[in-house]
Design a protein around this motif. Structure first.
Motif, PDB file in Angstrom:
ATOM      1  N   LEU A  23       0.864  -1.182   0.000  1.00  0.00           N
ATOM      2  CA  LEU A  23       0.000   0.000   0.000  1.00  0.00           C
ATOM      3  C   LEU A  23       0.899   1.230   0.000  1.00  0.00           C
ATOM      4  N   VAL A  24       0.642   2.151  -0.934  1.00  0.00           N
ATOM      5  CA  VAL A  24       1.424   3.371  -1.045  1.00  0.00           C
ATOM      6  C   VAL A  24       0.592   4.547  -0.559  1.00  0.00           C
ATOM      7  N   LEU A  25       1.095   5.264   0.423  1.00  0.00           N
ATOM      8  CA  LEU A  25       0.410   6.433   0.962  1.00  0.00           C
ATOM      9  C   LEU A  25       0.953   7.704   0.317  1.00  0.00           C
ATOM     10  N   GLU A  26       0.070   8.538  -0.178  1.00  0.00           N
ATOM     11  CA  GLU A  26       0.461   9.810  -0.775  1.00  0.00           C
ATOM     12  C   GLU A  26      -0.343  10.928  -0.124  1.00  0.00           C
ATOM     13  N   SER A  27       0.357  11.941   0.401  1.00  0.00           N
ATOM     14  CA  SER A  27      -0.324  13.026   1.110  1.00  0.00           C
ATOM     15  C   SER A  27      -1.131  13.918   0.165  1.00  0.00           C
TER      16      SER A  27
ATOM     17  N   ASN B  14       9.860  13.329 -19.290  1.00  0.00           N
ATOM     18  CA  ASN B  14       8.795  14.141 -18.732  1.00  0.00           C
ATOM     19  C   ASN B  14       8.316  13.499 -17.425  1.00  0.00           C
ATOM     20  N   ARG B  15       8.358  14.267 -16.350  1.00  0.00           N
ATOM     21  CA  ARG B  15       8.017  13.698 -15.037  1.00  0.00           C
ATOM     22  C   ARG B  15       6.589  13.161 -14.997  1.00  0.00           C
ATOM     23  N   LYS B  16       5.652  13.900 -15.558  1.00  0.00           N
ATOM     24  CA  LYS B  16       4.255  13.475 -15.546  1.00  0.00           C
ATOM     25  C   LYS B  16       4.101  12.123 -16.237  1.00  0.00           C
ATOM     26  N   VAL B  17       4.762  11.964 -17.370  1.00  0.00           N
ATOM     27  CA  VAL B  17       4.685  10.705 -18.108  1.00  0.00           C
ATOM     28  C   VAL B  17       5.278   9.567 -17.292  1.00  0.00           C
ATOM     29  N   LEU B  18       6.423   9.820 -16.649  1.00  0.00           N
ATOM     30  CA  LEU B  18       7.070   8.789 -15.833  1.00  0.00           C
ATOM     31  C   LEU B  18       6.173   8.369 -14.676  1.00  0.00           C
ATOM     32  N   MET B  19       5.645   9.340 -13.937  1.00  0.00           N
ATOM     33  CA  MET B  19       4.843   9.018 -12.759  1.00  0.00           C
ATOM     34  C   MET B  19       3.561   8.286 -13.147  1.00  0.00           C
ATOM     35  N   GLU B  20       2.926   8.732 -14.204  1.00  0.00           N
ATOM     36  CA  GLU B  20       1.688   8.083 -14.639  1.00  0.00           C
ATOM     37  C   GLU B  20       1.951   6.676 -15.160  1.00  0.00           C
ATOM     38  N   THR B  21       3.087   6.479 -15.819  1.00  0.00           N
ATOM     39  CA  THR B  21       3.427   5.146 -16.313  1.00  0.00           C
ATOM     40  C   THR B  21       3.663   4.183 -15.157  1.00  0.00           C
ATOM     41  N   LEU B  22       4.393   4.627 -14.156  1.00  0.00           N
ATOM     42  CA  LEU B  22       4.596   3.796 -12.963  1.00  0.00           C
ATOM     43  C   LEU B  22       3.265   3.487 -12.287  1.00  0.00           C
ATOM     44  N   GLY B  23       2.450   4.533 -12.111  1.00  0.00           N
ATOM     45  CA  GLY B  23       1.180   4.358 -11.426  1.00  0.00           C
ATOM     46  C   GLY B  23       0.209   3.452 -12.173  1.00  0.00           C
ATOM     47  N   ASN B  24       0.194   3.558 -13.495  1.00  0.00           N
ATOM     48  CA  ASN B  24      -0.734   2.765 -14.300  1.00  0.00           C
ATOM     49  C   ASN B  24      -0.409   1.276 -14.280  1.00  0.00           C
ATOM     50  N   GLU B  25       0.832   0.935 -13.965  1.00  0.00           N
ATOM     51  CA  GLU B  25       1.230  -0.473 -13.935  1.00  0.00           C
ATOM     52  C   GLU B  25       0.876  -1.142 -12.601  1.00  0.00           C
ATOM     53  N   LEU B  26       0.468  -0.349 -11.636  1.00  0.00           N
ATOM     54  CA  LEU B  26       0.119  -0.897 -10.325  1.00  0.00           C
ATOM     55  C   LEU B  26      -1.360  -1.271 -10.271  1.00  0.00           C
ATOM     56  N   PRO B  27      -1.705  -2.266  -9.485  1.00  0.00           N
ATOM     57  CA  PRO B  27      -3.115  -2.643  -9.347  1.00  0.00           C
ATOM     58  C   PRO B  27      -3.929  -1.482  -8.774  1.00  0.00           C
ATOM     59  N   GLU B  28      -5.183  -1.407  -9.174  1.00  0.00           N
ATOM     60  CA  GLU B  28      -6.070  -0.361  -8.672  1.00  0.00           C
ATOM     61  C   GLU B  28      -6.161  -0.436  -7.154  1.00  0.00           C
ATOM     62  N   GLY B  29      -6.082   0.700  -6.511  1.00  0.00           N
ATOM     63  CA  GLY B  29      -6.172   0.748  -5.063  1.00  0.00           C
ATOM     64  C   GLY B  29      -4.837   0.669  -4.348  1.00  0.00           C
ATOM     65  N   THR B  30      -3.747   0.495  -5.111  1.00  0.00           N
ATOM     66  CA  THR B  30      -2.424   0.421  -4.476  1.00  0.00           C
ATOM     67  C   THR B  30      -2.044   1.751  -3.846  1.00  0.00           C
ATOM     68  N   ILE B  31      -2.371   2.854  -4.538  1.00  0.00           N
ATOM     69  CA  ILE B  31      -2.030   4.186  -4.041  1.00  0.00           C
ATOM     70  C   ILE B  31      -3.232   4.777  -3.299  1.00  0.00           C
ATOM     71  N   ARG B  32      -3.014   5.176  -2.077  1.00  0.00           N
ATOM     72  CA  ARG B  32      -4.059   5.838  -1.298  1.00  0.00           C
ATOM     73  C   ARG B  32      -3.690   7.315  -1.175  1.00  0.00           C
ATOM     74  N   TYR B  33      -4.470   8.163  -1.842  1.00  0.00           N
ATOM     75  CA  TYR B  33      -4.196   9.594  -1.857  1.00  0.00           C
ATOM     76  C   TYR B  33      -4.766  10.289  -0.618  1.00  0.00           C
ATOM     77  N   SER B  34      -4.392  11.559  -0.446  1.00  0.00           N
ATOM     78  CA  SER B  34      -4.844  12.370   0.691  1.00  0.00           C
ATOM     79  C   SER B  34      -4.594  11.647   2.006  1.00  0.00           C
TER      80      SER B  34
END
Length: 406
Positions: free
Chosen positions: A31-35, A101-121
């Motif tokens: 689980l990845v927590l993002e503020s 491009n940072r946006k492309v890199l971050m979105e590519t990493l994020g898109n490869e992860l299962p849904e729900g892996t990143i918990r925002y806020s």
């Protein structure tokens, strides 16, 4: 409310997402927590050197990014005072360098992860011991109980503080970064241009046929105090400091939208703190900028975060996947805890000296490149320039290994 998670990674930056993706490739959930309420894309772009591409290939996204970013052919160092090249270093076939491009890199990493892996806020307020487990207290009142806690939460890391690290130190320099998306093809050659002299260092690099990233570092003085709060003054300040530069390069800065610039103070962690500090303790470890904040002078911040993510995923997975002798549940849990501790210690051992070297070299290179002294400026432009360029390649000759290594 208390929630139980096996592995919690704090911070959805490069290191955090790479670690999570590496674990996912090995069949282990985290689980990845993002503020923040979305992926952070500030910074616009990264220089990705050979070592970074090895790591990107290991986690399976290298070819996706290659299709969207141009390969650079050489590094050219140019004097701000004269406008003349002081060194040129061609990238051979074994050296893969691209500006990503940072946006492309971050979105590519994020898109490869299962849904729900990143918990925002999900802002971490503090961390608490609970036997071998760690309790992570979030700002919304949630408490996460976890077997493994990984801090990838940047230069102001809560996890690094928990491990006893102090806040990173300022180096007395500031950085302004910007990005331009040209309507027409920009026409720049696929080269990494960097300029030195008169107390400033800046660079211009194309990401693709339309996007161009630039950076500008300087030593703040009383005369330019407060420009960070006024984008228009910030831009004008840069334009007055470019020196003897081609109109093509100057136009890149002039075309930059005021909303596409960010200012930051440069920070780094003292090498001796990395030497003696606890990169891991029990079931807690840190990676990325939480571990090794460094100046940007050798372009290895993002690259080393990718390296660390792969190494951390590999060593942690090896510890978690090792089979235990069948026995009492209490004994099995004890053995697993010991393996987690040893796995994180192995990670720390692998990354300690690499981190010390990168932080130290970046600081020294930055000092030489940005110096405005007569003697150092003369030696830099006439003697040291080619050596400094070669250092960038040397630092990129590192192989983080595969996810399957033990």
């Amino acid at each position: 409310m208390e929630v139980v998670e096996d592995i919690v990674i704090v911070g959805a930056g490069i290191a955090g997402l790479t670690t999570s993706l590496g674990l996912h490739r090995l069949g282990i959930r985290s689980l990845v927590l993002e503020s923040a309420d979305t992926l952070r894309t500030q910074g616009f772009a990264f220089a990705m050197w050979t070592n970074a591409w090895k790591a990107l290939d290991v986690v399976g996204i290298g070819n996706i990014l290659r299709q969207k970013h141009n390969r650079l052919t050489k590094l050219v160092s140019i004097s701000v005072a004269s406008g003349l090249p002081t060194a040129e270093l061609r990238f051979e076939d074994i050296h893969e360098v691209r500006r990503i491009n940072r946006k492309v890199l971050m979105e590519t990493l994020g898109n490869e992860l299962p849904e729900g892996t990143i918990r925002y806020s999900s802002k971490v307020e503090y961390i608490q011991d609970s036997g071998f487990f760690k309790l992570i207290h979030l700002a919304d009142g949630t408490i996460l109980r976890t077997k493994v806690l990984i801090g990838c939460d940047g230069v102001n890391s809560v996890v690094a503080k928990f491990l006893g690290f102090s806040k990173p130190s300022f180096v007395g320099r500031a950085s302004i970064r910007g990005y331009v998306e040209c309507k027409d093809i920009h026409g720049l050659e696929p080269e990494f241009l960097q300029f030195f002299g008169n107390g400033v260092r800046y660079g211009v690099t194309p990401c693709d046929d339309h996007g161009v990233y630039w950076f500008f570092t300087y030593i703040p003085s009383l005369q330019d105090k407060g420009i960070e709060e006024n984008p228009d003054k910030m831009k004008q300040f840069i334009l007055t400091k470019l020196g003897n530069v081609s109109n093509q390069v100057r136009n890149i800065f002039e075309k930059t939208d005021l909303n596409n610039m960010i200012w930051s103070q440069l920070k780094y962690r003292h090498p001796w703190e990395l030497l003696w500090g606890n990169i891991s303790t029990d079931n807690v470890a840190i990676a990325g900028d939480a571990l090794h904040p460094m100046t940007p002078d050798i372009g290895q911040g993002g690259c080393s975060a990718l390296e660390g993510g792969v190494v951390l995923a590999r060593t942690l997975a090896a510890a978690l996947r090792q089979k235990s002798v069948v026995g009492a549940r209490e004994n099995e849990e004890k053995v697993q805890r010991e393996r987690i501790v040893m796995g994180l210690k192995k990670y720390a051992k692998e990354r300690r000296w690499r981190s010390i070297k990168l932080v130290s070299v970046a600081y020294v290179v930055g000092f030489i490149q940005q110096s405005n002294g007569i003697l150092i400026s003369f030696l830099r432009d006439r003697v040291i320039a080619r050596y400094l360029a070669a250092i960038l390649l040397k630092m990129s000759q590192f192989d983080c290994g595969s996810l399957g290594d033990s």
